[in-house]
Design a protein around this motif. Structure first.
Motif, PDB file in Angstrom:
ATOM      1  N   LEU A  73      -6.489  -6.240 -18.935  1.00  0.00           N
ATOM      2  CA  LEU A  73      -6.221  -5.318 -17.832  1.00  0.00           C
ATOM      3  C   LEU A  73      -5.723  -6.091 -16.612  1.00  0.00           C
ATOM      4  CD1 LEU A  73      -9.348  -3.017 -18.243  1.00  0.00           C
ATOM      5  CD2 LEU A  73      -6.972  -2.456 -18.800  1.00  0.00           C
ATOM      6  N   PRO A  74      -4.665  -5.609 -15.967  1.00  0.00           N
ATOM      7  CA  PRO A  74      -4.037  -6.366 -14.871  1.00  0.00           C
ATOM      8  C   PRO A  74      -4.746  -6.210 -13.529  1.00  0.00           C
ATOM      9  CG  PRO A  74      -2.806  -4.361 -15.256  1.00  0.00           C
ATOM     10  CD  PRO A  74      -3.897  -4.395 -16.307  1.00  0.00           C
ATOM     11  N   VAL A  75      -6.056  -6.379 -13.516  1.00  0.00           N
ATOM     12  CA  VAL A  75      -6.803  -6.375 -12.263  1.00  0.00           C
ATOM     13  C   VAL A  75      -6.512  -7.673 -11.522  1.00  0.00           C
ATOM     14  CG1 VAL A  75      -9.109  -6.334 -11.224  1.00  0.00           C
ATOM     15  CG2 VAL A  75      -8.614  -4.904 -13.218  1.00  0.00           C
ATOM     16  N   LYS A  76      -6.373  -7.589 -10.208  1.00  0.00           N
ATOM     17  CA  LYS A  76      -6.118  -8.772  -9.378  1.00  0.00           C
ATOM     18  C   LYS A  76      -7.392  -9.096  -8.599  1.00  0.00           C
ATOM     19  CE  LYS A  76      -2.041  -7.744 -10.873  1.00  0.00           C
ATOM     20  NZ  LYS A  76      -1.605  -8.305 -12.163  1.00  0.00           N
ATOM     21  N   GLN A 103      -6.820   3.302 -16.290  1.00  0.00           N
ATOM     22  CA  GLN A 103      -6.144   4.574 -16.020  1.00  0.00           C
ATOM     23  C   GLN A 103      -4.737   4.382 -15.456  1.00  0.00           C
ATOM     24  OE1 GLN A 103      -7.640   7.423 -17.058  1.00  0.00           O
ATOM     25  NE2 GLN A 103      -9.138   5.916 -17.826  1.00  0.00           N
ATOM     26  N   GLY A 104      -4.286   3.135 -15.394  1.00  0.00           N
ATOM     27  CA  GLY A 104      -2.926   2.861 -14.934  1.00  0.00           C
ATOM     28  C   GLY A 104      -2.793   2.606 -13.444  1.00  0.00           C
ATOM     29  N   LEU A 105      -3.912   2.452 -12.724  1.00  0.00           N
ATOM     30  CA  LEU A 105      -3.858   2.212 -11.290  1.00  0.00           C
ATOM     31  C   LEU A 105      -3.677   0.722 -10.992  1.00  0.00           C
ATOM     32  CD1 LEU A 105      -6.701   4.676 -10.234  1.00  0.00           C
ATOM     33  CD2 LEU A 105      -4.228   5.005  -9.970  1.00  0.00           C
ATOM     34  N   ALA A 118       0.800  -1.223   0.000  1.00  0.00           N
ATOM     35  CA  ALA A 118       0.000   0.000   0.000  1.00  0.00           C
ATOM     36  C   ALA A 118       0.836   1.278   0.000  1.00  0.00           C
ATOM     37  CB  ALA A 118      -0.958   0.004   1.185  1.00  0.00           C
ATOM     38  N   VAL A 119       2.160   1.160   0.146  1.00  0.00           N
ATOM     39  CA  VAL A 119       3.004   2.360   0.032  1.00  0.00           C
ATOM     40  C   VAL A 119       2.957   2.908  -1.391  1.00  0.00           C
ATOM     41  CG1 VAL A 119       4.519   1.656   1.911  1.00  0.00           C
ATOM     42  CG2 VAL A 119       5.074   0.966  -0.427  1.00  0.00           C
ATOM     43  N   ASN A 120       2.545   2.082  -2.329  1.00  0.00           N
ATOM     44  CA  ASN A 120       2.353   2.524  -3.712  1.00  0.00           C
ATOM     45  C   ASN A 120       1.098   3.400  -3.772  1.00  0.00           C
ATOM     46  OD1 ASN A 120       1.881   2.858  -6.446  1.00  0.00           O
ATOM     47  ND2 ASN A 120       1.441   0.700  -6.841  1.00  0.00           N
ATOM     48  N   PRO A 121       1.227   4.690  -4.067  1.00  0.00           N
ATOM     49  CA  PRO A 121       0.055   5.577  -4.048  1.00  0.00           C
ATOM     50  C   PRO A 121      -0.958   5.261  -5.133  1.00  0.00           C
ATOM     51  CG  PRO A 121       1.964   6.711  -4.968  1.00  0.00           C
ATOM     52  CD  PRO A 121       2.465   5.412  -4.432  1.00  0.00           C
ATOM     53  N   ASP A 122      -0.582   4.444  -6.119  1.00  0.00           N
ATOM     54  CA  ASP A 122      -1.506   4.099  -7.188  1.00  0.00           C
ATOM     55  C   ASP A 122      -2.322   2.839  -6.884  1.00  0.00           C
ATOM     56  OD1 ASP A 122      -0.765   6.238  -8.781  1.00  0.00           O
ATOM     57  OD2 ASP A 122       0.833   5.106  -9.774  1.00  0.00           O
ATOM     58  N   MET A 123      -2.091   2.249  -5.714  1.00  0.00           N
ATOM     59  CA  MET A 123      -2.813   1.026  -5.369  1.00  0.00           C
ATOM     60  C   MET A 123      -4.214   1.347  -4.879  1.00  0.00           C
ATOM     61  SD  MET A 123      -1.833  -1.904  -2.599  1.00  0.00           S
ATOM     62  CE  MET A 123      -3.062  -3.097  -2.056  1.00  0.00           C
ATOM     63  N   ILE A 124      -5.189   0.591  -5.393  1.00  0.00           N
ATOM     64  CA  ILE A 124      -6.584   0.683  -4.973  1.00  0.00           C
ATOM     65  C   ILE A 124      -7.037  -0.711  -4.544  1.00  0.00           C
ATOM     66  CG2 ILE A 124      -8.958   1.247  -5.651  1.00  0.00           C
ATOM     67  CD1 ILE A 124      -7.183   3.679  -5.775  1.00  0.00           C
ATOM     68  N   PHE A 125      -7.726  -0.784  -3.406  1.00  0.00           N
ATOM     69  CA  PHE A 125      -8.293  -2.049  -2.947  1.00  0.00           C
ATOM     70  C   PHE A 125      -9.794  -1.886  -2.786  1.00  0.00           C
ATOM     71  CE2 PHE A 125      -9.739  -5.106   0.192  1.00  0.00           C
ATOM     72  CZ  PHE A 125      -9.095  -6.268  -0.168  1.00  0.00           C
ATOM     73  N   MET A 126     -10.539  -2.820  -3.374  1.00  0.00           N
ATOM     74  CA  MET A 126     -11.995  -2.771  -3.295  1.00  0.00           C
ATOM     75  C   MET A 126     -12.508  -4.090  -2.723  1.00  0.00           C
ATOM     76  SD  MET A 126     -12.744  -1.105  -7.056  1.00  0.00           S
ATOM     77  CE  MET A 126     -14.443  -0.673  -6.683  1.00  0.00           C
TER      78      MET A 126
END
Length: 302
Positions: A91-94, A61-63, A13-21
């Motif tokens: 798309l590289p969604v996990k 969008q590159g997140l 989560a130190v990566n500011p582009d990380m999103i968790f849903m």
């Protein structure tokens, strides 16, 4: 594995582009991640289809986007959105599905995920991760997170013998060695066989391998395993997945393509979504003859 998942994602989560849903799940487990991520931790509610499409848009969008729910709610309820919005656009969604296989036990067939990785591997650009041990989670998060492919993480519960020294993570690991049959098991199911196999004399003891990443084309088998397959009198696969479309099918197709003969083959698999009675994951494994006693009996070792 939820605690290890949370710890690994907090580090990421130190990566500011990380999103968790999350699809309204994670209570009493993911609070440290919520605290670490703030507004980047999003409860999408019981709306998995919408969460998946939003995740695809954010990834476009590159997140760095991760979505989480109970396994069947992730891959089954939102399958069309995964197919059309994520996989077709590469798309590289996990996607993280908790409780793979019969993990939710008494909650019944709606909560069983026993066709999940077969379904997901039918899609383009999709990788599957099935950690064997709880300790695998950090490595799996790193590997999935650095991949440009879409990913499905099937979480379960590591069940190694007490005091067992968990080997460092690899897509393929040999867990027991002997002169008996060769058995490849998918994910944490492999760990349930270790103790009983180790207690057998070497002449009967199976060579037990665990696989944690699919498809085989993305994580090729090690040379040692291929050599064992070529010399084995019997090759077995055990997986908490239905017979059709699972790892066994992929393995046999792969071996046929490589022109590697398989003299004898046994497949241990999830036999049904529901039985006459409900029960725990262990009970349902026994009903499917995936438990160690049934496996040893089928191999005529006991």
């Amino acid at each position: 594995m939820r605690q290890q998942l949370c710890d690994a994602l907090v580090k990421r989560a130190v990566n500011p582009d990380m999103i968790f849903m999350t699809g309204d799940l994670g209570f009493m487990a993911l609070e440290p991640m919520q605290a670490a991520m703030g507004a980047r931790f999003i409860n999408a509610g019981v709306a998995e289809q919408n969460m998946t499409s939003v995740a695809a848009a954010l990834a476009r969008q590159g997140l760095d986007v991760w979505i989480y729910s109970i396994a069947p709610f992730i891959y089954a309820r939102a399958f069309e959105q995964i197919r059309n919005d994520i996989a077709f656009h590469a798309l590289p969604v996990k996607l993280i599905g908790n409780g793979g296989g019969y993990g939710y036990g008494v909650m019944g067939p709606t909560h069983h995920a026993i066709e999940d990785y077969g379904v997901m591997l039918a899609l383009p650009n999709m990788s599957v991760y099935v950690p064997v041990f709880d300790e695998d989670m950090e490595a799996v998060i790193t590997r999935a997170g650095t991949s440009t492919r879409s990913s499905y993480l099937r979480m379960g519960r590591g069940e190694p013998p007490e005091g067992y020294p968990v080997p460092a993570y690899k897509p393929w690991r040999q867990l027991t060695r002997g002169d008996g049959p060769l058995l490849i098991a998918v994910g944490p199911l492999a760990s349930t066989y270790i103790a009983a196999f180790e207690n057998l004399p070497a002449r009967q003891r199976p060579n037990l391998w665990a696989v944690a990443e699919l498809p085989i084309s993305q994580s090729p088998m090690p040379a040692e395993l291929l050599a064992q397959i070529k010399s084995a009198a019997i090759l077995c696969v055990a997986e908490e997945h239905v017979q059709r479309g699972g790892f066994a099918s992929e393995l046999l197709l792969y071996l046929a393509d490589q022109q590697i003969p398989v003299p004898s083959f046994k497949h241990f698999y999830a036999r049904a979504h529901h039985f006459e009675r409900y029960g725990s994951q262990g009970f349902l494994r026994r009903q499917s003859k995936l438990d160690v006693g049934s496996v040893l009996a089928a191999l005529e070792i006991i």
